[in-house]
Scaffold this motif. Structure first.
Motif, PDB file in Angstrom:
ATOM      1  N   LEU A  34       0.814  -1.215   0.000  1.00 22.39           N
ATOM      2  CA  LEU A  34       0.000   0.000   0.000  1.00 22.39           C
ATOM      3  C   LEU A  34       0.844   1.260   0.000  1.00 22.39           C
ATOM      4  CD1 LEU A  34      -2.832  -0.668   2.627  1.00 22.39           C
ATOM      5  CD2 LEU A  34      -2.818  -1.229   0.191  1.00 22.39           C
ATOM      6  N   SER A  35       0.335   2.272  -0.721  1.00 21.22           N
ATOM      7  CA  SER A  35       0.841   3.639  -0.580  1.00 21.22           C
ATOM      8  C   SER A  35       0.141   4.246   0.625  1.00 21.22           C
ATOM      9  CB  SER A  35       0.415   4.494  -1.770  1.00 21.22           C
ATOM     10  OG  SER A  35       1.103   4.171  -2.906  1.00 21.22           O
ATOM     11  N   ALA A  36       0.494   5.481   0.905  1.00 22.67           N
ATOM     12  CA  ALA A  36      -0.241   6.234   1.917  1.00 22.67           C
ATOM     13  C   ALA A  36      -1.573   6.669   1.304  1.00 22.67           C
ATOM     14  CB  ALA A  36       0.572   7.445   2.319  1.00 22.67           C
ATOM     15  N   THR A  40      -1.608  12.271   1.763  1.00 22.58           N
ATOM     16  CA  THR A  40      -0.958  12.227   3.077  1.00 22.58           C
ATOM     17  C   THR A  40       0.531  12.572   2.975  1.00 22.58           C
ATOM     18  OG1 THR A  40      -2.518  10.598   3.878  1.00 22.58           O
ATOM     19  CG2 THR A  40      -0.433  10.754   5.053  1.00 22.58           C
ATOM     20  N   THR A  41       1.222  11.955   2.006  1.00 24.90           N
ATOM     21  CA  THR A  41       2.668  12.204   1.938  1.00 24.90           C
ATOM     22  C   THR A  41       2.943  13.678   1.647  1.00 24.90           C
ATOM     23  OG1 THR A  41       2.853   9.951   1.116  1.00 24.90           O
ATOM     24  CG2 THR A  41       4.842  11.275   1.026  1.00 24.90           C
ATOM     25  N   ASN A  42       2.104  14.290   0.791  1.00 25.36           N
ATOM     26  CA  ASN A  42       2.271  15.736   0.544  1.00 25.36           C
ATOM     27  C   ASN A  42       2.114  16.515   1.835  1.00 25.36           C
ATOM     28  OD1 ASN A  42       2.661  15.351  -2.150  1.00 25.36           O
ATOM     29  ND2 ASN A  42       0.536  15.783  -2.731  1.00 25.36           N
ATOM     30  N   GLY A 118       2.767   7.817   6.689  1.00 23.00           N
ATOM     31  CA  GLY A 118       1.596   7.601   5.834  1.00 23.00           C
ATOM     32  C   GLY A 118       1.378   6.135   5.519  1.00 23.00           C
ATOM     33  N   GLU A 119       2.434   5.456   5.102  1.00 22.62           N
ATOM     34  CA  GLU A 119       2.313   4.034   4.748  1.00 22.62           C
ATOM     35  C   GLU A 119       2.150   3.190   6.011  1.00 22.62           C
ATOM     36  OE1 GLU A 119       3.983   6.144   2.921  1.00 22.62           O
ATOM     37  OE2 GLU A 119       3.410   5.621   0.864  1.00 22.62           O
ATOM     38  N   LEU A 120       2.773   3.627   7.118  1.00 26.04           N
ATOM     39  CA  LEU A 120       2.618   2.869   8.364  1.00 26.04           C
ATOM     40  C   LEU A 120       1.151   2.902   8.814  1.00 26.04           C
ATOM     41  CD1 LEU A 120       5.873   4.033  10.192  1.00 26.04           C
ATOM     42  CD2 LEU A 120       5.398   1.740   9.310  1.00 26.04           C
ATOM     43  N   GLY A 180       4.475   0.221   1.007  1.00 21.81           N
ATOM     44  CA  GLY A 180       5.297   0.626  -0.120  1.00 21.81           C
ATOM     45  C   GLY A 180       6.152   1.800   0.324  1.00 21.81           C
ATOM     46  N   PHE A 181       7.077   2.228  -0.528  1.00 25.50           N
ATOM     47  CA  PHE A 181       7.805   3.483  -0.371  1.00 25.50           C
ATOM     48  C   PHE A 181       8.873   3.471   0.727  1.00 25.50           C
ATOM     49  CE2 PHE A 181       7.349   7.968   1.554  1.00 25.50           C
ATOM     50  CZ  PHE A 181       8.150   8.618   0.631  1.00 25.50           C
ATOM     51  N   ILE A 182       8.575   2.923   1.907  1.00 27.42           N
ATOM     52  CA  ILE A 182       9.523   3.107   3.007  1.00 27.42           C
ATOM     53  C   ILE A 182      10.543   1.981   3.088  1.00 27.42           C
ATOM     54  CG2 ILE A 182       7.850   4.466   4.315  1.00 27.42           C
ATOM     55  CD1 ILE A 182       7.446   2.166   6.195  1.00 27.42           C
ATOM     56  N   LYS A 194      12.053   7.268  -2.554  1.00 27.70           N
ATOM     57  CA  LYS A 194      11.709   8.504  -3.273  1.00 27.70           C
ATOM     58  C   LYS A 194      10.223   8.543  -3.616  1.00 27.70           C
ATOM     59  CE  LYS A 194      16.057   9.768  -3.555  1.00 27.70           C
ATOM     60  NZ  LYS A 194      16.993   8.790  -4.074  1.00 27.70           N
ATOM     61  N   ARG A 195       9.757   9.775  -3.856  1.00 27.79           N
ATOM     62  CA  ARG A 195       8.332   9.991  -4.088  1.00 27.79           C
ATOM     63  C   ARG A 195       7.811   9.082  -5.205  1.00 27.79           C
ATOM     64  NH1 ARG A 195       5.622  14.192  -1.956  1.00 27.79           N
ATOM     65  NH2 ARG A 195       3.928  12.715  -2.341  1.00 27.79           N
ATOM     66  N   GLY A 196       6.640   8.538  -4.974  1.00 26.85           N
ATOM     67  CA  GLY A 196       6.060   7.620  -5.960  1.00 26.85           C
ATOM     68  C   GLY A 196       6.686   6.227  -5.899  1.00 26.85           C
ATOM     69  N   GLY A 197       7.509   5.983  -4.862  1.00 34.37           N
ATOM     70  CA  GLY A 197       8.302   4.755  -4.824  1.00 34.37           C
ATOM     71  C   GLY A 197       7.566   3.467  -4.460  1.00 34.37           C
ATOM     72  N   SER A 198       6.278   3.545  -4.186  1.00 32.83           N
ATOM     73  CA  SER A 198       5.563   2.303  -3.842  1.00 32.83           C
ATOM     74  C   SER A 198       5.544   1.297  -4.986  1.00 32.83           C
ATOM     75  CB  SER A 198       4.111   2.593  -3.480  1.00 32.83           C
ATOM     76  OG  SER A 198       4.054   3.392  -2.371  1.00 32.83           O
ATOM     77  N   ASP A 199       5.503   1.805  -6.199  1.00 32.99           N
ATOM     78  CA  ASP A 199       5.549   0.895  -7.354  1.00 32.99           C
ATOM     79  C   ASP A 199       6.884   0.126  -7.344  1.00 32.99           C
ATOM     80  OD1 ASP A 199       3.190   2.045  -8.111  1.00 32.99           O
ATOM     81  OD2 ASP A 199       3.986   3.126  -9.846  1.00 32.99           O
TER      82      ASP A 199
HETATM   83  N1  ASP Z   1       3.237   7.807  -0.590  1.00 34.85           N
HETATM   84  C1  ASP Z   1       4.406   8.013  -1.386  1.00 34.85           C
HETATM   85  C2  ASP Z   1       4.242   9.239  -2.266  1.00 34.85           C
HETATM   86  O1  ASP Z   1       3.188   9.874  -2.250  1.00 34.85           O
HETATM   87  C3  ASP Z   1       4.777   6.821  -2.198  1.00 34.85           C
HETATM   88  C4  ASP Z   1       3.800   6.432  -3.282  1.00 34.85           C
HETATM   89  O2  ASP Z   1       2.654   6.842  -3.273  1.00 34.85           O
HETATM   90  O3  ASP Z   1       4.188   5.665  -4.161  1.00 34.85           O
HETATM   91  O4  ASP Z   1       5.161   9.596  -2.940  1.00 34.85           O
END
Ligand code: ASP
Ligand code: MG
Length: 442
Positions: A34-36, A40-42, A118-120, A180-182, A194-199
């Motif tokens: 899961l992402s946040a 939330t991350t913003n 956020g992811e936690l 994801g991400f962390i 890094k941002r968007g890193g959940s993928d």
């Molecule tokens: N939550 C993180 C972000 O907004 C990671 C992700 O969504 O992939 O960058």
């Protein structure tokens, strides 16, 4: 086992999270990444910004607003007092923890901890919802297996060993959930991909367990053959080679983070892009197979700067390009496109942070000119040079648009054009009209 990754927009409300839980339950045992929750991350970045600026009141205000949002989310998500109270306690401990950083010195170390919240939170929320539904899911903490090495690259051996251990310790679980991400860095500190890193997390996890498939669930029906914001009647592309997907992800298609491609490609694990809002739709399958003779899609990358270096010294000289490239390397700036002639070279960058210094250094070698506000239009498909007629089709499609640079032959999958930002829309439209509405190419 499959890996299912859900992005923030798929979790933007309690109703959406329940829907995600339904999608998870339709499948067999899987690892859910899961992402946040959306935004939330913003917000956590914003909180960190206040703390860097030593404004604890500003930070506290945003923290309280975010906490309220999570409390309502949790109240709509869970029915029973028992689970609700437990989850509310967990939320409170996370928000108290974030608040604790308003009282102390704030550095990157603390920021990374704040960003990880956020992811936690999202993973615990899904865990509780599934639990309430009588489903035995277990959170496998990313901070216990996702790690980068001293070069900030994923430590794949460690990831595989740790993850395998953690999964086998909970063999009885119906579903695994992870953040994801962390991650942690080589020194054990909390960090992220890094941002968007959940993928990227999903892809690394898929590769580590040799998953049957990695599914990336978002809110569009796969990658489209052009940008729907500029072109009407775009269509989802049903299958892509990893290299085609990498070009599209890098050159503008926002649906997939470009870093996600490599681990899956190397481990030969198909990646399927699916739509949470329309789960029956076919989406896009990314794999190591190519569809012969088809141009798949077009994407555009904005805010590109072109740099031209013209030099009499380049004529018959060797080592000139190396010197030019070294300047970009020393200013940590990546180059996207390159074209050369015997007396000049043109290249493009998107990060202009060090542009002045770069130009200053390049002037030692020749006359330098700059063009800003450019766009790279990237056409992706089976563009192997031995095929005849395909590059011609793409070039024909932009016949009325002034093209500053063309790059072809770098890979078997792409041809790129550099055009002015003001010509982007008509270039995209014309490419769609010529490449996808043409019956030869169906
Ligand atoms: N939550 C993180 C972000 O907004 C990671 C992700 O969504 O992939 O960058
Ligand atoms: Mg995302």
């Amino acid at each position: 086992m499959k890996v299912l990754k859900f992005g923030g927009s798929s979790l933007s409300s309690a109703a959406r999270m329940k829907h995600v839980a339904g999608l998870v339950r339709q499948g067999e045992k899987s690892i859910v990444v899961l992402s946040a929750v959306a935004d939330t991350t913003n917000t956590l970045v914003e909180i960190s910004d206040y703390l860097y600026k030593k404004n604890p009141e500003g930070a506290n205000e945003i923290i309280s607003q975010l906490e309220q949002k999570y409390i309502s989310y949790c109240q709509s998500l869970l029915q029973t007092d028992e689970y609700r109270n437990q989850l509310l306690e967990i939320l409170k401990s996370h928000f108290d923890y974030i608040r604790s950083f308003t009282k102390d010195f704030f550095t990157l170390f603390e920021e990374n901890i704040v960003l990880s919240q956020g992811e936690l939170l999202s993973t615990r929320m899904l865990e509780f919802y599934l639990k309430e539904q009588g489903i035995h899911s277990v959170v496998i903490p990313a901070l216990e297996f996702m790690r980068t090495d001293k070069n900030s690259e994923p430590d794949v051996v460690y990831i595989r060993e740790q993850l395998t251990k953690l999964l086998s310790a909970h063999e009885d679980a119906s579903y695994y959930i992870t953040e994801g991400f962390i991650c942690r860095n080589a020194y054990g500190e909390v960090n992220n991909l890094k941002r968007g890193g959940s993928d990227y997390s999903a892809s690394l996890i898929g590769a580590a367990i040799q998953a049957e498939e990695i599914q990336i669930w978002t809110d569009i029906d796969g990658m489209h053959n052009n940008d729907p914001r500029f072109v009407e009647n775009t269509m989802p592309v049903r299958s892509l080679h990893f290299d085609e997907a990498a070009e599209l992800a890098y050159f503008g298609a926002k649906i997939l983070h470009p870093t996600c491609i490599l681990p899956a490609k190397l481990a030969n694990i198909p990646v399927r892009l699916l739509n949470t809002l329309e789960p029956e739709a076919l989406g896009t399958l990314i794999s190591n197979s190519t569809d012969k003779g088809i141009i798949k899609a077009v994407a555009a990358k904005d805010a590109i700067t072109a740099i031209n270096i013209k030099s009499g010294r380049m004529l018959l000289a060797h080592g000139f390009l190396r010197k030019v490239f070294e300047i970009f390397e020393s200013h940590q700036t990546a180059i996207d496109m390159v074209t050369t002639s015997e007396v000049a070279v043109s290249l493009t960058i998107d990060n202009i942070k060090n542009l002045e210094k770069i130009v200053d250094d390049l002037r030692k070698f020749g006359t330098v000119t700059i063009e800003k506000e450019m766009v790279i239009i990237c056409v992706v498909g089976d563009l192997e040079w031995k095929n005849v007629g395909f590059e011609n089709k793409a070039i024909h499609a932009v016949k009325d648009v002034p093209v500053r640079m063309i790059s072809y032959g770098g890979s078997n999958y792409n041809i790129s054009f550099l055009v002015k930002a003001e010509d982007k829309k008509r270039a995209l439209q014309s490419l769609s009209a010529h490449l996808f509405n043409d019956t030869d190419n169906k």
